[in-house]
Motif scaffolding. Structure first.
Motif, short mmCIF file in Angstrom:
data_model
loop_
_atom_site.label_atom_id
_atom_site.label_comp_id
_atom_site.label_asym_id
_atom_site.label_seq_id
_atom_site.Cartn_x
_atom_site.Cartn_y
_atom_site.Cartn_z
N ILE D 33 -2.94 -1.59 -24.85
CA ILE D 33 -2.58 -2.99 -25.13
C ILE D 33 -1.33 -3.37 -24.34
CG2 ILE D 33 -1.74 -4.56 -26.92
CD1 ILE D 33 -3.71 -3.30 -28.85
N LYS D 34 -0.37 -2.46 -24.25
CA LYS D 34 0.88 -2.73 -23.54
C LYS D 34 0.64 -2.94 -22.04
CE LYS D 34 5.63 -1.07 -23.10
NZ LYS D 34 6.60 -0.07 -23.63
N VAL D 35 -0.25 -2.14 -21.47
CA VAL D 35 -0.50 -2.24 -20.03
C VAL D 35 -1.33 -3.51 -19.73
CG1 VAL D 35 -2.68 -1.03 -19.56
CG2 VAL D 35 -0.70 -0.60 -18.11
N THR D 36 -2.10 -3.97 -20.71
CA THR D 36 -2.89 -5.18 -20.52
C THR D 36 -2.05 -6.43 -20.76
OG1 THR D 36 -4.79 -3.92 -21.38
CG2 THR D 36 -5.10 -6.29 -21.13
N GLN D 37 -1.12 -6.33 -21.67
CA GLN D 37 -0.18 -7.43 -21.96
C GLN D 37 1.23 -6.85 -21.94
OE1 GLN D 37 1.72 -10.03 -21.93
NE2 GLN D 37 -0.02 -11.23 -22.69
N PRO D 38 1.86 -6.83 -20.75
CA PRO D 38 3.17 -6.16 -20.64
C PRO D 38 4.33 -6.93 -21.27
CG PRO D 38 2.06 -6.41 -18.49
CD PRO D 38 1.34 -7.27 -19.47
#
Lengths: 79, 79, 79, 79, 79, 79
Positions: D33-38
């Motif tokens: 999720i973090k890499v998709t929405q940084p």
């Protein structure tokens, strides 16, 4: 559920070819819908719904993919 | 479903490369949609729907991932 | 789908580390979306949609998890 | 995605215990999720959304279950 | 997530019977929801939501099925 | 959940035939719904909802497919 409903045609996961395994996956997926909604008329109406709904068609594909994974493993992937 | 519809091109899960395995996964996923909705015109319209819908594109990816898992196992992961 | 689109970078599921396997899973998931929606502009717009939608971000995670399961098995879990 | 983002803490699927394997599954799911929405601020806002939505909480559970299946296999189920 | 939250009762996937394996799958699924939404009051309210929603009940079943698949493999299916 | 609720009829994943394995998958899926929503009256009402909803019927099929994958593996696919 009536226990006497046929849920797996031939009562076997073994098929001669991948094509037949795929057909079995489709049938097994449909038979679960049939056992959950035994009324032919309602099921026919619902088929008209999901056959014209992009999201539901994708979901049908997901279910068939899961059934097929089991059948393919049962057949050692027809190697 | 007409049993004569080709559901797996080449009637085999074995492919030369991971790339070809991935292409097979995409085709297998599409052929399930085709067998569920055989009308070319309706299917073309629905393609326009899911190709512009973020949630459905993700769902397509989920289905292809499931098909590919089976194909990759069939090929011993092309190790 | 144009068959010439690269669907698996390096055309292999084998990676040196779990981290690289995870990166491959993300790329493979994205390439399926790309092959389904080849238009860069539309895809960029849709990325803005799912990157701000909690349910879709979770669904992206589900897809990557499925792709990674295959890659991890291919690599014997980097044991 | 910046390739340098850490996607698997410790760059290994091997853990000492099932509990640690479960914690790793949760972290791996969150890092996707973090890499998709940084953007930290947006992600924090979305967390507030899914933490109060029953359907999304169930979906988070599905994703963690899938990640954990891979980790458990990697560890031979800590038998 | 506080790392000290118990995510797997007994810190083991091994159970004496399939029944106990199934109970463990249910507990593991619930503990992920608990760690994602630690507030007891909110979680109790959401439970009231999904327990009366057919689609969410089915989704709970999907998650438990996935957790159980891992537990069953860990126990060699209690053969 | 009361621990005394029977979650797997016969407390075994082993069945004589694929047909019986499929019936077990259906029962296991239903018992999770029962343990999550123990009220017979509410469950009966919800059954009426999902039995007439195309998307939910497909989701029921997905869950049964996942349960069946585990049962089929437990039985070495009845080869």
């Amino acid at each position: 559920m009536s226990e006497s409903v046929q849920l797996i045609p031939g009562n076997s996961l073994i098929t001669a070819t991948p094509q037949e395994g795929r057909e079995l996956a489709i049938k097994m997926a449909r038979l679960i819908i049939k056992v959950t909604q035994p009324d032919d008329e309602i099921r026919g109406r619902l088929r008209g719904v999901y056959a014209e709904d992009a999201a539901m068609l994708i979901a049908v594909g997901q279910t068939v993919a899961t059934e097929f994974a089991t059948i393919a493993a049962a057949n050692n992937y027809w190697r």
